[in-house]
Design an enzyme around this catalytic site. Structure first.
Site, PDB file in Angstrom:
ATOM      1  N   PRO A  96       1.232  -0.956  -0.284  1.00 24.81           N
ATOM      2  CG  PRO A  96      -0.500  -1.474   2.024  1.00 24.81           C
ATOM      3  CD  PRO A  96       0.462  -2.087   0.967  1.00 24.81           C
ATOM      4  CB  CYS A  97       1.378   3.981  -1.871  1.00 22.67           C
ATOM      5  SG  CYS A  97       2.448   5.288  -2.746  1.00 22.67           S
ATOM      6  CD  GLN A  98      -2.703   3.520   2.630  1.00 21.34           C
ATOM      7  OE1 GLN A  98      -2.811   2.435   3.573  1.00 21.34           O
ATOM      8  NE2 GLN A  98      -4.811   3.618   2.045  1.00 21.34           N
TER       9      GLN A  98
END
Length: 456
Positions: A124-126
């Site tokens: 996840p790009c978080q």
């Protein structure tokens, strides 16, 4: 019935060429060191699947010929679903940013990283939080950075990375650098490209960013296997190839059958939801509804600020949200909210969980564990197994080639970069295109009818 497309002559000719030459011919030109390497016992290619979710990536890689040595995720629904469908694969329930590389080897029962063929994952790009003061916008603090760190520490022969297309513009390119810098410094040669899953036989217009990398050799990047239409850029790649399946071809047989599969239950609509459903024709969305039937949040989203520099008139207004799908095209991209946004093309109801799984190319025997919403999220977040298999087969071919031609240590390099499926880019993407070319010394620029490409 669709018109039959003539086969590509080049592809037809390639079918008559042996994939693996006869052993006597193969060994005739090899030196003694290569012969010794060729005669070594062949290890089964093993993969670590980080951020495994339901297991779409694992399923595709398994079909391609990899053994899933370990899957990692911290969501209980993912753990239960993965265990149900991969009973022989070890599973580590953990936050990946808190896991040491040695923990992964121990959990996978791998004695040395030399036995590890591939690390794969779609982080996840978080940002994440941990002890100490962190800058939330620093891309090194994201799970993308964690993925890169683990690859650099474990040094598998190959890597496979998947993410949403927004990964390219996150932090105005900072996420790209968080991924590439550590693995290039570790000696990997990498391709980073945007693809559409429809061009690999997935009945869905799903744009994703893929990175493949290898140590000591140049990895291949699989070309399209199917032609597609119905979305921007989809028709440009894979011309003169078989058409990707349409939505009707993928789920049409489920229209009027009793719920013989788990998850194939269509909830009846009523009230305003039913009125909207009846008003929409195939291909229409919320913006085509009378104002009194549009959702309250729609006008607010229609007037949202455009942050990436693309003129509003070229963005098409607000996100479509509710839409009735067309039966004669691949589906729009399946997400965790498709069971409340995607209307069946001919029935007055939303897609079922099982129909979404079909569009993601999960087999009907694949079981999803959890609440209905959890199952939908597992499906929407997954890498389509058919796309994963195409990527896996390409990597497996590279693996077998490395058995014959022993990898040689070489500096890391970004071999190619393709951030778009068309010949145009938004201003921010154009800026990132220039940043990547300068940072990684990409010099050969190619602009053709299908995409923009930078090569080393």
């Amino acid at each position: 019935m669709q018109e039959e497309i003539a086969p590509n002559p080049g592809r037809q000719q390639s079918r008559h060429m042996p994939l693996i030459p006869e052993r006597s011919r193969l060994t005739s030109s090899l030196d003694q060191e290569q012969l010794v390497h060729l005669n070594e016992p062949r290890r089964e290619p093993k993969v670590l699947d980080l951020f495994c979710g339901a297991g779409g990536l694992s399923l595709g890689l398994k079909r391609a010929g990899f053994k899933v040595a370990l899957a990692v995720d911290n969501w209980s629904a993912a753990q239960k679903t993965f265990a149900c469908n991969f009973p022989d694969a070890p599973f580590l329930a953990a936050n990946i940013d808190q896991v040491r590389s040695t923990d992964l080897l121990d959990a996978a029962d791998i004695q040395s990283n030399e036995q590890l063929t591939l690390i794969a994952g779609g982080p996840p790009c978080q940002g994440f939080s941990s002890a100490g003061k962190r800058e939330p916008r620093d891309p090194r603090n994201t799970l993308v950075g964690t993925f890169a760190r683990l690859v650099a520490e474990l040094r598998p022969q190959f890597l496979l990375f998947e993410n949403v297309e927004g990964f390219l513009t996150t932090g105005r390119g900072a996420a790209i650098f968080a991924l590439l810098d550590p693995i290039l410094e570790s000696g990997y040669q990498v391709h980073l490209r945007k693809v559409n899953a429809a061009n690999y036989g997935v009945p869905q217009l799903r744009k994703r960013v893929i990175a493949v990398g290898a140590l000591g050799t140049m990895p291949s990047f699989p070309g399209p296997t199917h032609s597609a239409y119905g979305g921007p850029g989809a028709h440009l790649a894979g011309r003169n190839l078989p058409l990707t399946p349409t939505l009707q071809e993928a789920i049409g047989d489920l229209e009027n059958v009793p719920p013989r599969f788990d998850g194939h239950i269509r909830e009846p609509l009523k009230g305003t939801d039913l009125q909207r459903c009846i008003a929409l024709k195939p291909g229409q969305t919320m913006r085509d509804l009378p104002i009194d039937l549009q959702h309250d949040s729609y006008s607010r989203r229609a007037n949202r600020r455009v942050r990436d520099g693309m003129p509003t008139e070229r963005r098409g207004g607000a996100p479509a949200g509710l839409r009735r799908l067309r039966p004669d095209e691949p589906s729009k991209a399946v997400t965790g909210t498709s069971i409340t946004e995607f209307l069946h093309p001919s029935l007055d109801g939303f897609l079922t969980v099982r129909e979404c799984a079909r569009l993601q190319t999960f087999p009907d025997e694949f079981e999803f564990i959890g609440t209905r919403n959890a199952q939908a999220l597992l499906i929407g977040n997954a890498v389509p197994p058919r796309l994963a298999e195409a990527l896996g087969r390409s990597l497996l071919g590279d693996y077998h080639t490395s058995i014959v031609n022993k990898p040689v240590a070489a500096p890391g390099k970004l071999l190619s970069f393709s951030p778009t499926l068309s010949t145009g880019m938004s201003p921010i993407l154009g800026d990132i295109f220039e940043q990547v070319s300068k940072r990684y010394r990409l010099r050969v620029y190619e602009k053709n009818a299908t995409q923009l490409l930078l090569y080393a």
